[in-house]
Design an enzyme around this catalytic site. Structure first.
Site, mmCIF file in Angstrom:
data_model
loop_
_atom_site.group_PDB
_atom_site.id
_atom_site.type_symbol
_atom_site.label_atom_id
_atom_site.label_comp_id
_atom_site.label_asym_id
_atom_site.label_seq_id
_atom_site.Cartn_x
_atom_site.Cartn_y
_atom_site.Cartn_z
ATOM 1 C CE LYS A 172 35.324 42.151 33.246
ATOM 2 N NZ LYS A 172 36.569 42.916 33.147
ATOM 3 N NE ARG A 179 40.176 49.114 39.073
ATOM 4 C CZ ARG A 179 39.212 48.585 38.363
ATOM 5 N NH1 ARG A 179 38.506 49.326 37.561
ATOM 6 N NH2 ARG A 179 38.928 47.304 38.450
ATOM 7 C CG HIS A 217 42.040 50.842 30.502
ATOM 8 N ND1 HIS A 217 40.723 50.857 30.112
ATOM 9 C CD2 HIS A 217 42.159 49.770 31.334
ATOM 10 C CE1 HIS A 217 40.073 49.847 30.675
ATOM 11 N NE2 HIS A 217 40.928 49.169 31.425
ATOM 12 C CB SER A 268 35.545 48.877 31.220
ATOM 13 O OG SER A 268 36.856 49.210 30.862
HETATM 14 O O1 PNS Z 1 40.303 43.788 31.716
HETATM 15 P P1 PNS Z 1 40.020 42.449 32.330
HETATM 16 O O2 PNS Z 1 38.714 41.906 31.822
HETATM 17 O O3 PNS Z 1 40.086 42.474 33.837
HETATM 18 O O4 PNS Z 1 41.191 41.479 31.824
HETATM 19 C C1 PNS Z 1 41.192 40.094 32.153
HETATM 20 C C2 PNS Z 1 42.123 39.325 31.210
HETATM 21 C C3 PNS Z 1 41.703 39.583 29.782
HETATM 22 C C4 PNS Z 1 43.545 39.795 31.401
HETATM 23 C C5 PNS Z 1 42.016 37.808 31.548
HETATM 24 O O5 PNS Z 1 40.672 37.426 31.489
HETATM 25 C C6 PNS Z 1 42.854 36.954 30.593
HETATM 26 O O6 PNS Z 1 44.060 36.914 30.682
HETATM 27 N N1 PNS Z 1 42.183 36.275 29.629
HETATM 28 C C7 PNS Z 1 42.841 35.439 28.658
HETATM 29 C C8 PNS Z 1 42.564 33.960 28.940
HETATM 30 C C9 PNS Z 1 43.484 33.451 30.020
HETATM 31 O O7 PNS Z 1 44.688 33.388 29.871
HETATM 32 N N2 PNS Z 1 42.872 33.099 31.165
HETATM 33 C C10 PNS Z 1 43.573 32.614 32.320
HETATM 34 C C11 PNS Z 1 44.090 33.758 33.156
HETATM 35 S S1 PNS Z 1 44.538 33.173 34.711
#
Ligand code: PNS
Length: 161
Positions: A43, A92, A19, A130
């Site tokens: 998660k 990745r 990150h 993570s």
């Molecule tokens: O680090 P991560 O867990 O892969 O990140 C995922 C994240 C936080 C970017 C995604 O879950 C997100 O955008 N969550 C906010 C809620 C939302 O907008 N969901 C719809 C996304 S299509």
């Protein structure tokens, strides 16, 4: 449209060197990066959002070009509120692709003015996630090459036996 800033969203639970590398690379392309922490419902969190904000703030050494924030709800709503048009995500392995493709398309369906850009993770960070860090640290493994020193300390504290 010229864009000078980007939102870098994620769970960052915890922040990894992968990150951090992405934040630094983003700073070569943008004047301002907002690291936006949110809860991923898929998660179970190890650190609270407040702890994650603090860990990232320390790790970027209070660089004024990096803002650390947290949000709830949809990412596109957050971006719109902040008048941001660009979302940054790291890619990745190929295995990331499908999930990222789905999210980027969904976000574009929800708001056509918000674009997602992807940066390929450097080869040193290809295998870091993570989730792997949490798992190895919980079992007493050495993750010192995978996370910044302050995150390492926090992980040791959390998993002290
Ligand atoms: O680090 P991560 O867990 O892969 O990140 C995922 C994240 C936080 C970017 C995604 O879950 C997100 O955008 N969550 C906010 C809620 C939302 O907008 N969901 C719809 C996304 S299509």
């Amino acid at each position: 449209m010229t864009v000078h800033s980007v939102i870098y969203p994620g769970s960052f639970d915890p922040l990894t060197n992968g990150h951090l590398s992405l934040i630094n690379r983003a700073l070569r392309m943008f004047d301002h990066v907002t690291v936006a922490i949110t809860h991923n419902p898929k998660k179970t969190p190890l650190f609270s959002v407040e702890e994650r904000v603090e860990l990232i703030r320390e790790a970027v050494k209070n660089d004024p070009r990096v803002e650390i924030d947290a949000f709830e709800g949809l990412l596109v709503d957050y971006a719109r509120r902040r008048k941001e048009h660009l979302i940054l995500r790291g890619l990745r392995a190929v295995s990331d692709f499908e999930y990222e493709f789905q999210m980027a398309n969904m976000n574009r369906t929800l708001d056509a003015d918000i674009e997602t850009v992807f940066v390929m993770t450097g080869e040193d960070y290809y295998y870091i996630s993570s989730q792997i860090v949490r798992e190895v640290a919980a079992l007493g493994g050495d993750v010192s090459s995978l996370v910044p020193p302050n995150v390492l300390r926090k992980l040791k504290e959390r998993f002290a036996r």
